[in-house]
Design an enzyme around this catalytic site. Sequence first.
Site: not given
Lengths: 319, 319
Positions: A13, A15-16, A18, A37, A46, A131
């Site tokens: 998320g 990232g560009y 994301g 992270r 970030k 079954k």
Amino acid sequence: MTTEKSKILVIGGTGYMGEFVVEASAKAGNPTFALVREASLSDHVKGKTVQRFKDLGVTILHGDLNDHESLVKAIKQVDVVISAVGSKQILDQTKIISAIKEAARFLPAEFGVDVERTSAVESAKTFFARKVQIRKAIEAERIPYTYIVSNCSAGFYLRTLVQFESSLISHTRDKVIIFGEDSVPPRDKVTILGDGIAKVVINKEEDTAAYRIRTVDDPRTLNKTLYIKPPKNTLSMNDMVTLWEKKIGKSLEKIHISEEQILKSIQVPIDVFKAINHSIFVKGDQTSFTIEPSYGVEASELYPDIKYITVDEYLSELV
Amino acid sequence: MTTEKSKILVIGGTGYMGEFVVEASAKAGNPTFALVREASLSDHVKGKTVQRFKDLGVTILHGDLNDHESLVKAIKQVDVVISAVGSKQILDQTKIISAIKEAARFLPAEFGVDVERTSAVESAKTFFARKVQIRKAIEAERIPYTYIVSNCSAGFYLRTLVQFESSLISHTRDKVIIFGEDSVPPRDKVTILGDGIAKVVINKEEDTAAYRIRTVDDPRTLNKTLYIKPPKNTLSMNDMVTLWEKKIGKSLEKIHISEEQILKSIQVPIDVFKAINHSIFVKGDQTSFTIEPSYGVEASELYPDIKYITVDEYLSELV
């Protein structure tokens, strides 16, 4: 389709692409989660992105593609996983796939024999085939599973020492259960299906339930069959009669029903319960194969700490 | 494997075997859920069982095998599903299988062309193949998916009118993004890849993100590809240059780079970004196929209420 909005987890998320995805999700009103992270939080750029996510009401989950547990835990909280990982992590997405797969293990309703390893005649054959059909559907969908082969239930079979009086023999297993609850083993004469030498397995319901539960957190039983087949509960009808005779200090009159008679009685009227018993007590289907490690594991070996009630102990309580 | 105990849902928990399973689960300390029909609560015997479950700390979920929503909702709360349905419901377990499958849809990281429908040369070919590999893994695992073909990003391509000055051409897409942010379209001369007649698709990031999010609650895009290909954003490089020339009221000098030159420049040094652009702007891979309903749907058709920014509008802002 649920009427509520899906919960969305975005991986990658910060990232560009994301970022656009996380924002669009939050703005669309979907409960939004971003896997971030730990290292990203201390990163200047970030870190700001994460703060903006928080301002949008996004739930930040700490984790990493390479931290399988964090991934599974995050995925379990949501309905949809949107990956926005960068080009270099494209193949790492197999880790997401594995985690999604792990999200729900299924134990279908199996409380008896191994339905794929039986020589049952009709109508048990068709009963077991249904079954098997469920097993095949699970495997085709690649849903993680554990099949439980719990063999004979003690409350069902051992309580009467495998005696099914005419009143107890019925077309449905449910009825047998109901009639069987007040039953006790015979003290006079005993009916034996066939020659009584086939080895069968009889377990107490509480014990098979305990094994069934233990298995769900065990990777050794993932996509395997758990056979509940403790050595002490693996014995023939003749063995059981002998055990019982010792306990009551009396010899019983043995009435053997030949396989021919049984096969006839199975068909008119059609009786699935009798057909199952033919497979178990005459054909010995519960013990006629070796459990191969490729597909199966034995419960009492796997969980030696679970103390199970033996057939011997169970019969003692009925004296 | 999580270190916490798995959450267990028992379906058929009020049945004979189900009761043992629910109890064993609760006693083992696994957070336990039982799916119970509304009707069972008013049933004398089953009502008592339910009360006993509650006393054991079991969470009662109201639902039914035949109520798909209730099933999905229940399954999403747990890690393991144990079925204890009766003999007559064996085949109904396919409903559980369907519900388990629905529990998590996956949208892999795809923010460009349809990686399965491209005539790209190396190194783009290998780059796309990795994404195809992820698609295949998802399908092999039967994980519900939606693939998003968002085509060219406006912030990436349109901001410079598809101009990649020597300083902007780099081996990674990330670098291009960074350099591109301050860029503007040319007002003097424009470089055109090939003859500039191939139709391409250029969308604003915010819009593709909005479509991506909208799709997750839409059964029409389940196991399908969502193509973000609005008619107004589907045009050739020549079209775009003409649009821009009108806006700035000036004719640009056109410098065409032949396919031969491009193919050479792709290889030394190896440049995946140039190879991708060759596929898009020379081969026309974004528009060379018809979207068949069997595998794909178009976003602006499916969601006419989402107002997207057109190429024309986007360029107007850059004048």
